[in-house]
Scaffold this motif. Structure first.
Motif, PDB file in Angstrom:
ATOM      1  N   SER A  90     -44.469 -17.351  10.633  1.00 25.30           N
ATOM      2  CA  SER A  90     -45.926 -17.199  10.522  1.00 25.30           C
ATOM      3  C   SER A  90     -46.451 -17.998   9.339  1.00 25.30           C
ATOM      4  O   SER A  90     -47.495 -18.652   9.430  1.00 25.30           O
ATOM      5  CB  SER A  90     -46.304 -15.723  10.361  1.00 25.30           C
ATOM      6  OG  SER A  90     -45.940 -15.002  11.500  1.00 25.30           O
ATOM      7  N   ALA A  91     -45.728 -17.944   8.224  1.00 22.37           N
ATOM      8  CA  ALA A  91     -46.150 -18.688   7.037  1.00 22.37           C
ATOM      9  C   ALA A  91     -46.188 -20.185   7.330  1.00 22.37           C
ATOM     10  O   ALA A  91     -47.142 -20.882   6.959  1.00 22.37           O
ATOM     11  CB  ALA A  91     -45.212 -18.394   5.872  1.00 22.37           C
ATOM     12  N   ARG A  92     -45.167 -20.697   8.002  1.00 20.68           N
ATOM     13  CA  ARG A  92     -45.134 -22.124   8.334  1.00 20.68           C
ATOM     14  C   ARG A  92     -46.290 -22.510   9.249  1.00 20.68           C
ATOM     15  O   ARG A  92     -46.892 -23.574   9.092  1.00 20.68           O
ATOM     16  CB  ARG A  92     -43.788 -22.493   8.975  1.00 20.68           C
ATOM     17  CG  ARG A  92     -42.647 -22.474   7.955  1.00 20.68           C
ATOM     18  CD  ARG A  92     -41.295 -22.847   8.555  1.00 20.68           C
ATOM     19  NE  ARG A  92     -41.366 -24.135   9.214  1.00 20.68           N
ATOM     20  CZ  ARG A  92     -41.003 -24.339  10.479  1.00 20.68           C
ATOM     21  NH1 ARG A  92     -40.541 -23.366  11.219  1.00 20.68           N
ATOM     22  NH2 ARG A  92     -41.092 -25.529  10.999  1.00 20.68           N
ATOM     23  N   THR A  93     -46.599 -21.633  10.195  1.00 21.77           N
ATOM     24  CA  THR A  93     -47.711 -21.912  11.105  1.00 21.77           C
ATOM     25  C   THR A  93     -49.027 -21.940  10.344  1.00 21.77           C
ATOM     26  O   THR A  93     -49.838 -22.861  10.523  1.00 21.77           O
ATOM     27  CB  THR A  93     -47.763 -20.857  12.231  1.00 21.77           C
ATOM     28  OG1 THR A  93     -46.512 -20.867  12.922  1.00 21.77           O
ATOM     29  CG2 THR A  93     -48.889 -21.134  13.203  1.00 21.77           C
ATOM     30  N   LEU A  94     -49.257 -20.951   9.502  1.00 22.27           N
ATOM     31  CA  LEU A  94     -50.497 -20.895   8.725  1.00 22.27           C
ATOM     32  C   LEU A  94     -50.629 -22.103   7.803  1.00 22.27           C
ATOM     33  O   LEU A  94     -51.717 -22.685   7.678  1.00 22.27           O
ATOM     34  CB  LEU A  94     -50.557 -19.596   7.913  1.00 22.27           C
ATOM     35  CG  LEU A  94     -50.701 -18.322   8.740  1.00 22.27           C
ATOM     36  CD1 LEU A  94     -50.485 -17.089   7.866  1.00 22.27           C
ATOM     37  CD2 LEU A  94     -52.060 -18.260   9.431  1.00 22.27           C
ATOM     38  N   ASP A 101     -58.607 -26.796   1.211  1.00 22.87           N
ATOM     39  CA  ASP A 101     -59.519 -25.838   0.572  1.00 22.87           C
ATOM     40  C   ASP A 101     -59.132 -24.382   0.845  1.00 22.87           C
ATOM     41  O   ASP A 101     -59.850 -23.461   0.458  1.00 22.87           O
ATOM     42  CB  ASP A 101     -60.967 -26.090   1.006  1.00 22.87           C
ATOM     43  CG  ASP A 101     -61.221 -25.823   2.492  1.00 22.87           C
ATOM     44  OD1 ASP A 101     -60.268 -25.458   3.227  1.00 22.87           O
ATOM     45  OD2 ASP A 101     -62.373 -25.991   2.927  1.00 22.87           O
ATOM     46  N   GLY A 102     -57.990 -24.165   1.524  1.00 23.97           N
ATOM     47  CA  GLY A 102     -57.513 -22.807   1.774  1.00 23.97           C
ATOM     48  C   GLY A 102     -58.000 -22.192   3.065  1.00 23.97           C
ATOM     49  O   GLY A 102     -57.633 -21.065   3.389  1.00 23.97           O
ATOM     50  N   THR A 103     -58.812 -22.902   3.819  1.00 21.68           N
ATOM     51  CA  THR A 103     -59.273 -22.375   5.102  1.00 21.68           C
ATOM     52  C   THR A 103     -58.248 -22.698   6.188  1.00 21.68           C
ATOM     53  O   THR A 103     -57.412 -23.587   6.029  1.00 21.68           O
ATOM     54  CB  THR A 103     -60.656 -22.944   5.490  1.00 21.68           C
ATOM     55  OG1 THR A 103     -60.565 -24.372   5.553  1.00 21.68           O
ATOM     56  CG2 THR A 103     -61.724 -22.527   4.484  1.00 21.68           C
ATOM     57  N   LEU A 104     -58.356 -21.957   7.269  1.00 25.13           N
ATOM     58  CA  LEU A 104     -57.441 -22.130   8.397  1.00 25.13           C
ATOM     59  C   LEU A 104     -58.196 -22.731   9.564  1.00 25.13           C
ATOM     60  O   LEU A 104     -59.305 -22.291   9.890  1.00 25.13           O
ATOM     61  CB  LEU A 104     -56.842 -20.769   8.787  1.00 25.13           C
ATOM     62  CG  LEU A 104     -55.773 -20.789   9.874  1.00 25.13           C
ATOM     63  CD1 LEU A 104     -54.537 -21.548   9.412  1.00 25.13           C
ATOM     64  CD2 LEU A 104     -55.396 -19.363  10.257  1.00 25.13           C
ATOM     65  N   ARG A 120     -47.262 -26.452  -2.683  1.00 20.95           N
ATOM     66  CA  ARG A 120     -48.418 -25.656  -3.077  1.00 20.95           C
ATOM     67  C   ARG A 120     -49.002 -25.003  -1.825  1.00 20.95           C
ATOM     68  O   ARG A 120     -49.484 -25.694  -0.926  1.00 20.95           O
ATOM     69  CB  ARG A 120     -49.480 -26.523  -3.752  1.00 20.95           C
ATOM     70  CG  ARG A 120     -50.639 -25.717  -4.350  1.00 20.95           C
ATOM     71  CD  ARG A 120     -51.740 -26.601  -4.894  1.00 20.95           C
ATOM     72  NE  ARG A 120     -52.445 -27.343  -3.860  1.00 20.95           N
ATOM     73  CZ  ARG A 120     -53.371 -26.833  -3.043  1.00 20.95           C
ATOM     74  NH1 ARG A 120     -53.679 -25.558  -3.101  1.00 20.95           N
ATOM     75  NH2 ARG A 120     -53.957 -27.600  -2.144  1.00 20.95           N
ATOM     76  N   PHE A 121     -48.915 -23.673  -1.758  1.00 20.04           N
ATOM     77  CA  PHE A 121     -49.413 -22.942  -0.594  1.00 20.04           C
ATOM     78  C   PHE A 121     -50.928 -23.030  -0.532  1.00 20.04           C
ATOM     79  O   PHE A 121     -51.615 -22.852  -1.541  1.00 20.04           O
ATOM     80  CB  PHE A 121     -48.953 -21.483  -0.640  1.00 20.04           C
ATOM     81  CG  PHE A 121     -47.504 -21.321  -0.277  1.00 20.04           C
ATOM     82  CD1 PHE A 121     -47.134 -20.974   1.016  1.00 20.04           C
ATOM     83  CD2 PHE A 121     -46.517 -21.540  -1.216  1.00 20.04           C
ATOM     84  CE1 PHE A 121     -45.795 -20.851   1.362  1.00 20.04           C
ATOM     85  CE2 PHE A 121     -45.176 -21.419  -0.889  1.00 20.04           C
ATOM     86  CZ  PHE A 121     -44.819 -21.075   0.397  1.00 20.04           C
ATOM     87  N   LYS A 122     -51.445 -23.277   0.677  1.00 13.10           N
ATOM     88  CA  LYS A 122     -52.879 -23.418   0.895  1.00 13.10           C
ATOM     89  C   LYS A 122     -53.496 -22.131   1.432  1.00 13.10           C
ATOM     90  O   LYS A 122     -54.610 -21.793   1.072  1.00 13.10           O
ATOM     91  CB  LYS A 122     -53.148 -24.563   1.890  1.00 13.10           C
ATOM     92  CG  LYS A 122     -52.634 -25.910   1.426  1.00 13.10           C
ATOM     93  CD  LYS A 122     -52.793 -26.960   2.514  1.00 13.10           C
ATOM     94  CE  LYS A 122     -51.725 -26.740   3.555  1.00 13.10           C
ATOM     95  NZ  LYS A 122     -51.487 -27.848   4.449  1.00 13.10           N
ATOM     96  N   VAL A 123     -52.781 -21.445   2.315  1.00  7.99           N
ATOM     97  CA  VAL A 123     -53.337 -20.288   3.021  1.00  7.99           C
ATOM     98  C   VAL A 123     -52.625 -18.996   2.636  1.00  7.99           C
ATOM     99  O   VAL A 123     -53.266 -17.982   2.360  1.00  7.99           O
ATOM    100  CB  VAL A 123     -53.267 -20.492   4.560  1.00  7.99           C
ATOM    101  CG1 VAL A 123     -53.772 -19.262   5.300  1.00  7.99           C
ATOM    102  CG2 VAL A 123     -54.055 -21.731   4.968  1.00  7.99           C
ATOM    103  N   VAL A 124     -51.328 -19.014   2.618  1.00  7.09           N
ATOM    104  CA  VAL A 124     -50.527 -17.800   2.410  1.00  7.09           C
ATOM    105  C   VAL A 124     -50.530 -17.381   0.944  1.00  7.09           C
ATOM    106  O   VAL A 124     -50.215 -18.176   0.064  1.00  7.09           O
ATOM    107  CB  VAL A 124     -49.076 -18.020   2.901  1.00  7.09           C
ATOM    108  CG1 VAL A 124     -48.195 -16.829   2.576  1.00  7.09           C
ATOM    109  CG2 VAL A 124     -49.074 -18.311   4.395  1.00  7.09           C
ATOM    110  N   ASP A 125     -50.894 -16.100   0.709  1.00 10.57           N
ATOM    111  CA  ASP A 125     -50.871 -15.532  -0.634  1.00 10.57           C
ATOM    112  C   ASP A 125     -49.630 -14.679  -0.874  1.00 10.57           C
ATOM    113  O   ASP A 125     -49.186 -14.539  -2.012  1.00 10.57           O
ATOM    114  CB  ASP A 125     -52.103 -14.641  -0.861  1.00 10.57           C
ATOM    115  CG  ASP A 125     -53.396 -15.428  -0.761  1.00 10.57           C
ATOM    116  OD1 ASP A 125     -53.498 -16.491  -1.404  1.00 10.57           O
ATOM    117  OD2 ASP A 125     -54.308 -14.983  -0.036  1.00 10.57           O
TER     118      ASP A 125
END
Length: 175
Positions: A90-94, A101-104, A120-125
């Motif tokens: 799921s993380a790889r997909t996101l 900008d962190g949007t999906l 640097r992760f964009k979406v996953v916290d």
């Protein structure tokens, strides 16, 4: 939850920790659930054997991010909420469908994303995942999120406490 769409070589096992009843309880507490698809290929399970991590090549896998999922993630991000991926797939997909900008972004396609320390992760916290095999790409991904030293310490404790590894083993929450 799984095998809604034919094509994956394996189930994303971190989600096996959740029953329908537990997911319902989470929703009652205000947690928004959103779903993605990644047709996991055998390359996910191939150990990293290249001289350097950067030289390892991931096999491409097909993914789908529905518009409803992108909307939920983007609304959550806008409200200041956290995006918690259940499993490295799921993380790889996101992260594949994530913008700088962190949007999906909703959509589908092929991804060969390989996440390892320095990414640097964009979406996953945060991430809930199982304990993974040495030299595996999922282990590299969690090291990118948690830091190599933290992962080594967690694995040392897991071995000392006789945690169960792999698909039906114990899980960890990385934030």
């Amino acid at each position: 939850m799984y095998a809604r769409h034919e094509g994956s070589a394996a189930a994303p096992t971190a989600g096996l920790h959740f029953t329908k009843e537990y997911l319902h309880k989470l929703e009652q507490k205000g947690v928004q659930l959103a779903y993605v698809t990644l047709h996991v290929g055998l390359g996910t399970f191939r150990p990293v054997s290249a001289e350097t991590v950067e030289a390892h090549e991931m096999h491409e896998e097909y993914y789908e991010v529905p518009q409803e999922t992108a909307d939920k993630v983007n609304e959550t991000r806008k409200r200041g909420g956290r995006i918690i991926a259940i499993g490295t797939t799921s993380a790889r997909t996101l992260e594949t469908a994530g913008r700088e900008d962190g949007t999906l972004e909703a959509g589908s396609g092929w991804t060969g994303i390989f996440i390892y320390p320095g990414y640097r992760f964009k979406v996953v916290d945060a991430l809930l995942t199982n304990f993974h095999l040495p030299k595996s790409t999922p282990l590299m991904l969690i090291s990118a999120l948690a830091g190599r030293e933290n992962v080594l310490a967690a694995y040392k404790e897991a071995v000392e406490r006789k945690y169960r590894f792999f698909s039906f083993g114990d899980a960890m929450f990385i934030y």
